[in-house]
Design an enzyme around this catalytic site. Structure first.
Site, short mmCIF file in Angstrom:
data_model
loop_
_atom_site.label_atom_id
_atom_site.label_comp_id
_atom_site.label_asym_id
_atom_site.label_seq_id
_atom_site.Cartn_x
_atom_site.Cartn_y
_atom_site.Cartn_z
N ASP A 47 0.84 -1.20 0.00
CA ASP A 47 0.00 0.00 0.00
C ASP A 47 0.88 1.25 0.00
OD1 ASP A 47 -2.84 1.17 0.54
OD2 ASP A 47 -1.53 2.22 1.95
N TYR A 52 3.28 9.53 -0.08
CA TYR A 52 4.25 8.92 0.84
C TYR A 52 5.69 9.10 0.33
CZ TYR A 52 0.09 6.42 2.60
OH TYR A 52 -1.15 6.09 3.09
N HIS A 110 -7.23 9.33 -2.59
CA HIS A 110 -6.69 9.36 -1.22
C HIS A 110 -7.66 9.99 -0.21
CE1 HIS A 110 -2.59 9.34 1.03
NE2 HIS A 110 -3.56 9.05 1.83
N1 LIG Z 1 -5.52 6.24 3.30
C1 LIG Z 1 -5.04 7.00 4.24
O1 LIG Z 1 -5.41 8.17 4.36
C2 LIG Z 1 -4.00 6.46 5.16
C3 LIG Z 1 -3.66 7.15 6.33
C4 LIG Z 1 -2.71 6.60 7.18
C5 LIG Z 1 -2.12 5.37 6.87
N2 LIG Z 1 -2.46 4.72 5.70
C6 LIG Z 1 -1.86 3.41 5.34
O2 LIG Z 1 -2.02 2.51 6.46
C7 LIG Z 1 -0.75 1.99 6.81
C8 LIG Z 1 -0.70 1.64 8.28
O3 LIG Z 1 -0.92 2.78 9.07
P1 LIG Z 1 0.24 3.58 9.86
O4 LIG Z 1 1.54 3.36 9.17
O5 LIG Z 1 -0.22 4.97 10.03
O6 LIG Z 1 0.25 2.95 11.30
P2 LIG Z 1 0.09 1.51 12.00
O7 LIG Z 1 0.22 0.42 11.00
O8 LIG Z 1 -1.11 1.60 12.84
O9 LIG Z 1 1.32 1.51 12.98
C9 LIG Z 1 2.63 1.45 12.56
C10 LIG Z 1 3.52 1.47 13.78
O10 LIG Z 1 3.30 0.27 14.53
C11 LIG Z 1 4.54 -0.40 14.72
N3 LIG Z 1 4.28 -1.85 14.63
C12 LIG Z 1 4.01 -2.57 13.52
N4 LIG Z 1 3.79 -3.85 13.82
C13 LIG Z 1 3.93 -3.96 15.16
C14 LIG Z 1 3.84 -5.04 16.08
N5 LIG Z 1 3.55 -6.27 15.66
N6 LIG Z 1 4.08 -4.78 17.41
C15 LIG Z 1 4.38 -3.53 17.84
N7 LIG Z 1 4.47 -2.47 17.01
C16 LIG Z 1 4.25 -2.68 15.69
C17 LIG Z 1 5.45 0.09 13.62
O11 LIG Z 1 6.79 0.10 14.06
P3 LIG Z 1 7.97 -0.67 13.23
O12 LIG Z 1 7.90 -0.16 11.83
O13 LIG Z 1 9.20 -0.30 13.95
O14 LIG Z 1 7.63 -2.15 13.35
C18 LIG Z 1 4.97 1.53 13.41
O15 LIG Z 1 5.60 2.41 14.30
C19 LIG Z 1 0.20 3.11 6.40
O16 LIG Z 1 1.55 2.73 6.42
C20 LIG Z 1 -0.36 3.47 5.06
O17 LIG Z 1 0.04 2.53 4.08
C21 LIG Z 1 -3.39 5.25 4.87
#
Ligand SMILES: NC(=O)c1ccc[n+]([C@@H]2O[C@H](COP(=O)([O-])OP(=O)(O)OC[C@H]3O[C@@H](n4cnc5c(N)ncnc54)[C@H](OP(=O)(O)O)[C@@H]3O)[C@@H](O)[C@H]2O)c1
Length: 283
Positions: A47, A52, A110
């Site tokens: 994704d 990004y 988006h």
């Molecule tokens: N459409 C939209 O508007 C929108 C908005 C926000 C996000 N997104 C998408 O959604 C994805 C996920 O959301 P996000 O990146 O905001 O946050 P998230 O997935 O909720 O959290 C990511 C954080 O959690 C940690 N993490 C991951 N797996 C873990 C585990 N098993 N145990 C403990 N910590 C863990 C990661 O650290 P490490 O990397 O150090 O493991 C990172 O700091 C994004 O990357 C993006 O692709 C889309």
């Protein structure tokens, strides 16, 4: 492999139930992180988004990976500055050039940006880009019920997926139900609250996790899967990427699911106060 379980979409295609989020995964380190996810851990859905600033790294991963292009599912998103129909068509093509591929497996708008009021023409551009063969599956992100209703009414085409904020402190339940009503698969963004909130430290979730000998992250993923929601957790660590896929050897009870649902805080629970009718990004 169990983690290759899929959701069927309303356009006849299917998607893995768990993909890799890529916010803050960028550059050479990012390429290595994503290669590990694909090669070692078996992720297939990536994704990304123009916003990004990592479409180049995604392209490098595709070129370096031993996994054939047709097995990868590359998903990107249209930025707010490109909602005009012509700009949207140009942006989709530009984004494909940046990644170095000739079609997207999935592509989303988006944000709806209703104050700009151009999301219907942006949606028409995605519909046409799909007809041109530039995108296989078209969807939206952060669309509320009224935005979904309007694009469906005005174009006759229902999105296949709607990627929305969803984590235990903001479970977005009504919108998940609306998506279901339209046959749209919900994708959850920031499933762990992006570490902005402390959902991974929540006592209720920790207790449930201990009961099954799993981690809080795995419990949150299960809660999504058992609600028919696709998730895209981001992790740059090989171990945590793996952990986030090891979720098929336990099942939450209805009681567990309700206990997690009860953690919802409504609007104040959003990670960054990004209400889709207010949040604006015109880059
Ligand atoms: N459409 C939209 O508007 C929108 C908005 C926000 C996000 N997104 C998408 O959604 C994805 C996920 O959301 P996000 O990146 O905001 O946050 P998230 O997935 O909720 O959290 C990511 C954080 O959690 C940690 N993490 C991951 N797996 C873990 C585990 N098993 N145990 C403990 N910590 C863990 C990661 O650290 P490490 O990397 O150090 O493991 C990172 O700091 C994004 O990357 C993006 O692709 C889309």
């Amino acid at each position: 492999m169990m983690h290759n379980e899929k959701y069927q979409l309303n356009d006849g295609s299917s998607l893995p139930k768990i993909g890799l989020g890529t916010v803050n995964i960028q550059g050479a380190i990012g390429v290595n992180n994503m290669l590990t996810a694909v090669e070692e851990n078996g992720y297939r859905l990536i994704d990304t988004s123009t916003n990004y600033n990592n479409e180049g790294a995604v392209g490098e991963v595709i070129r370096r990976s031993s996994v054939p292009r047709e097995e990868l599912i590359i998903s990107s998103k249209l930025p707010g500055a490109a909602h005009d129909y012509d700009k949207a068509i140009g942006m989709i093509q530009e984004s494909l050039y940046r990644i170095g591929i000739d079609y997207f497996d999935k592509y989303l708008i988006h944000w709806p940006l209703p104050k700009q009021d151009k999301y219907v023409q942006a949606w028409q551009a995605l519909i046409d880009a799909q007809k041109f063969g530039l995108i296989k599956t078209i969807g939206v992100s952060n669309f509320l019920a009224e935005h979904l209703e309007r694009i469906i009414d005005e174009t006759g085409v229902t999105p296949a997926t709607n990627q929305i904020e969803r984590h235990p402190y903001f479970n977005n339940k009504a919108l998940v139900e609306t998506n279901k009503k339209y046959g749209i698969v919900t994708e959850a963004w920031s499933p762990f609250g992006r570490e902005i909130n402390d959902v991974l430290e929540n006592e209720t979730i920790k207790e449930i996790a201990e009961k099954y000998g799993k981690s809080p992250a795995q419990v949150i993923i299960r809660w999504n899967l058992q609600n028919d929601v696709l998730i895209i957790p981001k992790s740059s660590s090989a171990e945590r990427q793996k952990e986030n896929l090891e979720v098929y050897d336990f099942e939450l009870t209805d009681e567990d699911l309700s206990a997690i649902d009860a953690l919802d805080k409504g609007e104040p629970g959003r990670v960054e106060d990004q209400h889709p009718n207010e949040y604006e990004e015109y880059v």
